[in-house]
Design a protein around this motif. Sequence first.
Motif, PDB file in Angstrom:
ATOM      1  N   ALA A  56      10.415  -4.157   4.003  1.00 45.37           N
ATOM      2  CA  ALA A  56      11.412  -3.591   4.918  1.00 45.37           C
ATOM      3  C   ALA A  56      12.824  -3.686   4.336  1.00 45.37           C
ATOM      4  N   VAL A  57      13.139  -4.815   3.701  1.00 48.63           N
ATOM      5  CA  VAL A  57      14.449  -4.990   3.066  1.00 48.63           C
ATOM      6  C   VAL A  57      14.646  -3.964   1.962  1.00 48.63           C
ATOM      7  N   ARG A  58      13.606  -3.751   1.145  1.00 47.49           N
ATOM      8  CA  ARG A  58      13.689  -2.773   0.056  1.00 47.49           C
ATOM      9  C   ARG A  58      13.897  -1.356   0.590  1.00 47.49           C
ATOM     10  N   TRP A  59      13.147  -1.002   1.612  1.00 50.62           N
ATOM     11  CA  TRP A  59      13.269   0.342   2.182  1.00 50.62           C
ATOM     12  C   TRP A  59      14.646   0.536   2.819  1.00 50.62           C
ATOM     13  N   TYR A 114      14.940  14.632   9.034  1.00 50.69           N
ATOM     14  CA  TYR A 114      13.618  14.198   8.571  1.00 50.69           C
ATOM     15  C   TYR A 114      13.480  14.284   7.049  1.00 50.69           C
ATOM     16  N   PRO A 115      13.899  15.364   6.378  1.00 52.45           N
ATOM     17  CA  PRO A 115      13.763  15.426   4.908  1.00 52.45           C
ATOM     18  C   PRO A 115      14.487  14.293   4.190  1.00 52.45           C
ATOM     19  N   ARG A 116      15.652  13.897   4.696  1.00 49.74           N
ATOM     20  CA  ARG A 116      16.399  12.801   4.061  1.00 49.74           C
ATOM     21  C   ARG A 116      15.660  11.478   4.203  1.00 49.74           C
ATOM     22  N   VAL A 117      15.094  11.232   5.390  1.00 46.06           N
ATOM     23  CA  VAL A 117      14.342   9.992   5.620  1.00 46.06           C
ATOM     24  C   VAL A 117      13.077   9.990   4.755  1.00 46.06           C
ATOM     25  N   LEU A 118      12.405  11.144   4.685  1.00 48.33           N
ATOM     26  CA  LEU A 118      11.183  11.240   3.873  1.00 48.33           C
ATOM     27  C   LEU A 118      11.491  10.973   2.401  1.00 48.33           C
ATOM     28  N   ALA A 119      12.656  11.388   1.942  1.00 41.87           N
ATOM     29  CA  ALA A 119      13.052  11.147   0.545  1.00 41.87           C
ATOM     30  C   ALA A 119      13.151   9.650   0.265  1.00 41.87           C
ATOM     31  N   THR A 120      13.656   8.884   1.238  1.00 41.47           N
ATOM     32  CA  THR A 120      13.748   7.428   1.046  1.00 41.47           C
ATOM     33  C   THR A 120      12.358   6.798   1.011  1.00 41.47           C
ATOM     34  N   VAL A 121      11.443   7.343   1.801  1.00 39.05           N
ATOM     35  CA  VAL A 121      10.058   6.853   1.801  1.00 39.05           C
ATOM     36  C   VAL A 121       9.416   7.087   0.434  1.00 39.05           C
ATOM     37  N   MET A 122       9.622   8.290  -0.117  1.00 45.41           N
ATOM     38  CA  MET A 122       9.035   8.629  -1.413  1.00 45.41           C
ATOM     39  C   MET A 122       9.672   7.816  -2.537  1.00 45.41           C
ATOM     40  N   ALA A 123      10.981   7.589  -2.461  1.00 50.08           N
ATOM     41  CA  ALA A 123      11.659   6.766  -3.467  1.00 50.08           C
ATOM     42  C   ALA A 123      11.110   5.347  -3.436  1.00 50.08           C
ATOM     43  N   ASP A 124      10.874   4.847  -2.237  1.00 51.16           N
ATOM     44  CA  ASP A 124      10.319   3.513  -2.050  1.00 51.16           C
ATOM     45  C   ASP A 124       8.925   3.411  -2.664  1.00 51.16           C
ATOM     46  N   ARG A 125       8.125   4.438  -2.473  1.00 51.16           N
ATOM     47  CA  ARG A 125       6.755   4.444  -3.000  1.00 51.16           C
ATOM     48  C   ARG A 125       6.742   4.615  -4.515  1.00 51.16           C
ATOM     49  N   ILE A 230      18.105  -1.394  -9.301  1.00 50.88           N
ATOM     50  CA  ILE A 230      17.694  -2.674  -9.893  1.00 50.88           C
ATOM     51  C   ILE A 230      17.293  -3.684  -8.817  1.00 50.88           C
ATOM     52  N   ILE A 231      18.121  -3.808  -7.773  1.00 51.12           N
ATOM     53  CA  ILE A 231      17.825  -4.783  -6.713  1.00 51.12           C
ATOM     54  C   ILE A 231      16.526  -4.433  -5.983  1.00 51.12           C
ATOM     55  N   PRO A 232      16.326  -3.161  -5.563  1.00 58.89           N
ATOM     56  CA  PRO A 232      15.031  -2.817  -4.960  1.00 58.89           C
ATOM     57  C   PRO A 232      13.853  -3.077  -5.899  1.00 58.89           C
ATOM     58  N   LEU A 233      14.074  -2.907  -7.198  1.00 54.89           N
ATOM     59  CA  LEU A 233      13.006  -3.163  -8.167  1.00 54.89           C
ATOM     60  C   LEU A 233      12.618  -4.647  -8.176  1.00 54.89           C
ATOM     61  N   LEU A 234      13.621  -5.506  -8.084  1.00 56.89           N
ATOM     62  CA  LEU A 234      13.354  -6.951  -8.021  1.00 56.89           C
ATOM     63  C   LEU A 234      12.578  -7.296  -6.746  1.00 56.89           C
ATOM     64  N   SER A 236      10.556  -5.313  -5.323  1.00 59.78           N
ATOM     65  CA  SER A 236       9.203  -4.799  -5.547  1.00 59.78           C
ATOM     66  C   SER A 236       8.334  -5.816  -6.283  1.00 59.78           C
ATOM     67  N   PHE A 237       8.904  -6.433  -7.309  1.00 55.01           N
ATOM     68  CA  PHE A 237       8.162  -7.462  -8.046  1.00 55.01           C
ATOM     69  C   PHE A 237       7.828  -8.644  -7.133  1.00 55.01           C
ATOM     70  N   LEU A 238       8.777  -9.011  -6.265  1.00 53.44           N
ATOM     71  CA  LEU A 238       8.530 -10.100  -5.323  1.00 53.44           C
ATOM     72  C   LEU A 238       7.425  -9.722  -4.343  1.00 53.44           C
ATOM     73  N   LEU A 239       7.452  -8.479  -3.872  1.00 50.40           N
ATOM     74  CA  LEU A 239       6.447  -8.013  -2.920  1.00 50.40           C
ATOM     75  C   LEU A 239       5.040  -8.139  -3.502  1.00 50.40           C
ATOM     76  N   TRP A 240       4.857  -7.662  -4.727  1.00 48.42           N
ATOM     77  CA  TRP A 240       3.535  -7.712  -5.357  1.00 48.42           C
ATOM     78  C   TRP A 240       3.138  -9.136  -5.706  1.00 48.42           C
ATOM     79  N   SER A 241       4.096  -9.973  -6.018  1.00 47.78           N
ATOM     80  CA  SER A 241       3.810 -11.384  -6.295  1.00 47.78           C
ATOM     81  C   SER A 241       3.306 -12.078  -5.024  1.00 47.78           C
ATOM     82  N   LEU A 242       3.927 -11.758  -3.884  1.00 50.46           N
ATOM     83  CA  LEU A 242       3.483 -12.314  -2.602  1.00 50.46           C
ATOM     84  C   LEU A 242       2.078 -11.845  -2.254  1.00 50.46           C
ATOM     85  N   ASP A 243       1.760 -10.608  -2.622  1.00 50.49           N
ATOM     86  CA  ASP A 243       0.429 -10.061  -2.379  1.00 50.49           C
ATOM     87  C   ASP A 243      -0.625 -10.866  -3.142  1.00 50.49           C
ATOM     88  N   ILE A 244      -0.320 -11.218  -4.380  1.00 53.65           N
ATOM     89  CA  ILE A 244      -1.241 -12.012  -5.203  1.00 53.65           C
ATOM     90  C   ILE A 244      -1.348 -13.433  -4.663  1.00 53.65           C
TER      91      ILE A 244
END
Length: 332
Positions: A56-59, A114-125, A230-234, A236-244
């Motif tokens: 949620a913070v990243r998005w 809606y298109p602007r919000v969807l763009a943030t969703v796709m960037a997040d993914r 860069i910050i959202p990328l960090l 992302s790494f934390l998110l996947w680390s928590l998943d593991i």
Amino acid sequence: MKIKKRYVTVVAGIGLLGVLLWWAGIRETLTLLFSADLNYLGIAFLMYCLSVLVWAVRWRIFLEKANIKVPFIRILGGIFVGIFVNNLTPGARTGGEPVKAFYITRGMGKNESYPRVLATVMADRILDVIPVMAFMVVALLYALKLRENILVAVLAFSSLLIMLILAITLIFSLKERYALVIIMKIVGIFKRIFPKKLGDGEIVEAKVRSAIREFKETLLGIANKRKDVIIPLLWSFLLWSLDILRTYFVFLSIGWRVSLVKVLLVKMASMAMAMISIVPGGIGVSEVVQSALFLVVGIEKSVAVSAILLDRLISFWFPTLIGGILLIKERV
């Protein structure tokens, strides 16, 4: 007909779960499940909750870069709603992304596009691909060290599939004409069903063109601010680390100490199967694949199955329930 097929695949998936329990030993598996250490299981649940918060913070960072103001609680709701829809969608499970954007847009009224919000969703993914590929490399190196050809092949296939999906996503996100063709075909189908609601075809096409252009401009605007990625990328790494870590603590809860790198290997290797599964949410298929992969790296079958069932309870069934409740409450 499609709904009936979906029910058939879900029933088949539940059947696979039954076969998996029988194969692992019903008594042994149930004993492990009911004797799980609640302290470690609670930590595993905490890891999942933290991963959702990080997501949620990243998005929110992407939403703010697009000048979209959304309450944090609404962003959390959007994530659970997206998970719910994705868990009902076979294959790459992308159905939740448009619904997440709709959920956020609806919560903000008519002021947000809606298109602007969807763009943030796709960037997040799209950003998720970087940590996933980094962890894929680590998993592949470990599989090569173990000399497990099956795992190497599965990891290589997973990597290629992820890159293919990313390429297709980028093409349709950045090439207006391709996106327009696909969307207009979908509009054409709906127009045959509801001819009076959609109105004049040229007007609809003009609106679609405008929406696609707005989506593209927002996505490119986010991508061009490289320092802000860069910050959202960090995160992302934390998110996947928590998943593991979540799965690691699930194993500890049933009294089995497994190395983090083995958990990482199985997580990465099972991705391809999840993306090509015809069963919504990979019910049954995901459990079978992950159990088999843990077996390859030396985990006992009853332990592997018990851990996967507990892990899926936390990461699949819990968020699916929350997302479903939110959708009912929202009346989407």
